[in-house]
Design a protein around this motif. Structure first.
Motif, PDB file in Angstrom:
ATOM      1  N   ASP A 137       0.843  -1.196   0.000  1.00  0.00           N
ATOM      2  CA  ASP A 137       0.000   0.000   0.000  1.00  0.00           C
ATOM      3  C   ASP A 137       0.877   1.244   0.000  1.00  0.00           C
ATOM      4  O   ASP A 137       1.959   1.257   0.598  1.00  0.00           O
ATOM      5  CB  ASP A 137      -0.887   0.006   1.255  1.00  0.00           C
ATOM      6  N   MET A 138       0.402   2.296  -0.678  1.00  0.00           N
ATOM      7  CA  MET A 138       1.054   3.602  -0.583  1.00  0.00           C
ATOM      8  C   MET A 138       0.389   4.395   0.525  1.00  0.00           C
ATOM      9  O   MET A 138      -0.759   4.118   0.896  1.00  0.00           O
ATOM     10  CB  MET A 138       0.954   4.364  -1.912  1.00  0.00           C
ATOM     11  N   GLU A 139       1.104   5.384   1.057  1.00  0.00           N
ATOM     12  CA  GLU A 139       0.524   6.319   2.016  1.00  0.00           C
ATOM     13  C   GLU A 139       1.073   7.707   1.714  1.00  0.00           C
ATOM     14  O   GLU A 139       2.248   7.973   1.931  1.00  0.00           O
ATOM     15  CB  GLU A 139       0.863   5.924   3.459  1.00  0.00           C
ATOM     16  N   GLY A 140       0.218   8.577   1.192  1.00  0.00           N
ATOM     17  CA  GLY A 140       0.613   9.945   0.891  1.00  0.00           C
ATOM     18  C   GLY A 140       0.597  10.799   2.143  1.00  0.00           C
ATOM     19  O   GLY A 140      -0.430  10.875   2.831  1.00  0.00           O
ATOM     20  N   GLU A 141       1.724  11.437   2.432  1.00  0.00           N
ATOM     21  CA  GLU A 141       1.866  12.191   3.677  1.00  0.00           C
ATOM     22  C   GLU A 141       2.666  13.476   3.449  1.00  0.00           C
ATOM     23  O   GLU A 141       3.320  13.649   2.431  1.00  0.00           O
ATOM     24  CB  GLU A 141       2.615  11.359   4.731  1.00  0.00           C
ATOM     25  N   ILE A 142       2.633  14.336   4.475  1.00  0.00           N
ATOM     26  CA  ILE A 142       3.497  15.507   4.579  1.00  0.00           C
ATOM     27  C   ILE A 142       4.546  15.195   5.645  1.00  0.00           C
ATOM     28  O   ILE A 142       4.275  14.456   6.591  1.00  0.00           O
ATOM     29  CB  ILE A 142       2.710  16.768   5.009  1.00  0.00           C
ATOM     30  N   ALA A 143       5.739  15.754   5.514  1.00  0.00           N
ATOM     31  CA  ALA A 143       6.762  15.583   6.547  1.00  0.00           C
ATOM     32  C   ALA A 143       7.519  16.884   6.734  1.00  0.00           C
ATOM     33  O   ALA A 143       7.600  17.718   5.821  1.00  0.00           O
ATOM     34  CB  ALA A 143       7.742  14.468   6.166  1.00  0.00           C
ATOM     35  N   VAL A 144       8.075  17.045   7.925  1.00  0.00           N
ATOM     36  CA  VAL A 144       8.954  18.183   8.195  1.00  0.00           C
ATOM     37  C   VAL A 144      10.313  17.656   8.638  1.00  0.00           C
ATOM     38  O   VAL A 144      10.422  16.562   9.197  1.00  0.00           O
ATOM     39  CB  VAL A 144       8.383  19.127   9.283  1.00  0.00           C
ATOM     40  N   VAL A 145      11.335  18.449   8.373  1.00  0.00           N
ATOM     41  CA  VAL A 145      12.688  18.175   8.861  1.00  0.00           C
ATOM     42  C   VAL A 145      13.008  19.241   9.902  1.00  0.00           C
ATOM     43  O   VAL A 145      12.790  20.435   9.655  1.00  0.00           O
ATOM     44  CB  VAL A 145      13.721  18.236   7.715  1.00  0.00           C
ATOM     45  N   VAL A 146      13.509  18.815  11.040  1.00  0.00           N
ATOM     46  CA  VAL A 146      13.751  19.760  12.128  1.00  0.00           C
ATOM     47  C   VAL A 146      15.232  19.974  12.379  1.00  0.00           C
ATOM     48  O   VAL A 146      16.076  19.173  11.972  1.00  0.00           O
ATOM     49  CB  VAL A 146      13.079  19.279  13.438  1.00  0.00           C
ATOM     50  N   GLY A 147      15.527  21.082  13.047  1.00  0.00           N
ATOM     51  CA  GLY A 147      16.842  21.294  13.612  1.00  0.00           C
ATOM     52  C   GLY A 147      16.910  20.610  14.962  1.00  0.00           C
ATOM     53  O   GLY A 147      16.038  19.810  15.308  1.00  0.00           O
TER      54      GLY A 147
END
Length: 338
Positions: A137-147
């Motif tokens: 299955d695919m899962e479309g998501e948003i992600a952030v990269v943090v300091g």
């Protein structure tokens, strides 16, 4: 500012700045050798990268044609990848599909798992699987990269730590999940390598679509060339990114370069499950959700999980119709160990 890591034969790729239109790029290795190196010294490096980005957007520096197929995931490997379930509607539906109860605490305390981060797929890499029976299955998501985020970070500290935003295809093997979770210890084999968008962008590049915690634009998921999902990423997000980051940092600090995912973007419709795009709804960002809807309506699912040859495309457009992050576009192919 838009950043990418181009394939150059190394594990971590070559850092480049990409223009707003995603058509041209310029090397940034004289400022930072890799994206991780930039994140490690962000306060010093980011202003220099911003100047280079402005020069690129004004055609004031040498540039090359940017091809999304040449891009690795922005961080081809990361110190940490922690994926939340901010869209609790998705969790509720998927748990119903497994005949699992939905604890009330899921609406007040984020759910999160720690995924493998040592080998992300490039955004145009195939999804290699040994067996279709895994329930791909695919899962479309948003992600952030943090300091760097201190242990016990406040919501304000978490919000200030967000450096970059990108898209994710968090591949899941639905056929393996129940057995793994039944052992009471969590995901491992059922969560293979994820893929991220060709480009990661700084929050300022998103304009008013980014409010510091949510990205309010539709996430476009196409499956085998047809519209499958158009869920609004800013709607039905029970936990925003500062909440997810603070949750992850409750008992440990987070190092610069840690990636925090939103979980599958999912919308309700009039308080109930959504409808397919073909029926006037916003659809789904994974197959498991439509299977659950089919089970509710028909008594059993009709849509199969991904098979060899199936293709998914995940993308997000700005308000003028231009791609922000580039596209994740992947085909499921058989894995041959030989």
């Amino acid at each position: 500012m838009k950043l990418a890591s181009l394939k150059d034969g190394s594990r971590d790729g070559k850092l480049v700045i990409v223009n707003k239109e995603l058509t041209r790029c310029t090397e940034a290795m004289h400022i930072a050798s890799t994206l991780q190196a930039a994140l490690d010294d962000w306060d010093k490096v980011a202003p220099k990268l911003q100047v280079l980005a402005e020069s690129l957007n004004h055609d004031a520096v040498p540039s090359l044609r940017f091809h999304e197929h040449d891009a690795l995931s922005p961080l081809p490997r990361a110190y940490q990848w922690a994926d939340g379930s901010a869209y609790v509607n998705h969790v509720e539906l998927v748990r119903k599909a497994r005949n699992a109860d939905m604890p009330d605490s899921f609406w007040t305390d984020p759910l999160m798992y720690q995924g493998g981060s040592d080998s992300f797929l490039a955004p145009r890499d195939p999804i290699l699987m040994a067996d279709e029976a895994y329930g791909i299955d695919m899962e479309g998501e948003i992600a952030v990269v943090v300091g760097d985020v201190p242990m016990g970070a406040s919501l304000e500290q978490a919000r200030a730590a967000i450096r970059l935003i990108m898209l994710v295809n968090d591949v899941s093997l639905r056929g393996l999940i129940p057995g793994e979770l039944g052992k009471g210890f969590g995901f491992f084999q059922s969560k293979p390598s994820s893929a991220f968008s060709p480009v990661a962008v700084t929050p300022d590049a998103l304009g008013d679509a980014w409010d510091g915690g949510k990205l309010s634009l539709p996430l476009r998921v196409d499956y085998n060339g047809k519209a499958f999902g158009r869920a609004e990423a800013g709607i039905d997000m029970t936990f925003d990114f500062p909440q997810l980051i603070a949750h992850a940092a409750k008992t440990r600090p987070l190092s610069a370069g840690t990636i925090i995912g939103s979980g599958t973007v999912s919308n309700k419709l009039d308080g109930g499950p959504g409808k397919p795009v073909s029926e006037g709804g916003v659809g789904y960002s994974c197959i498991a959700e439509i299977r659950m809807i089919e089970t509710i309506k028909l008594g059993q699912p009709e849509t199969p999980f991904m098979r060899f040859g199936d293709a998914v495309r995940i993308e997000m457009m700005d308000k003028t119709g231009h791609s922000i992050f580039g596209a994740i576009e992947q085909v499921v192919q058989p894995y041959d160990a030989s």
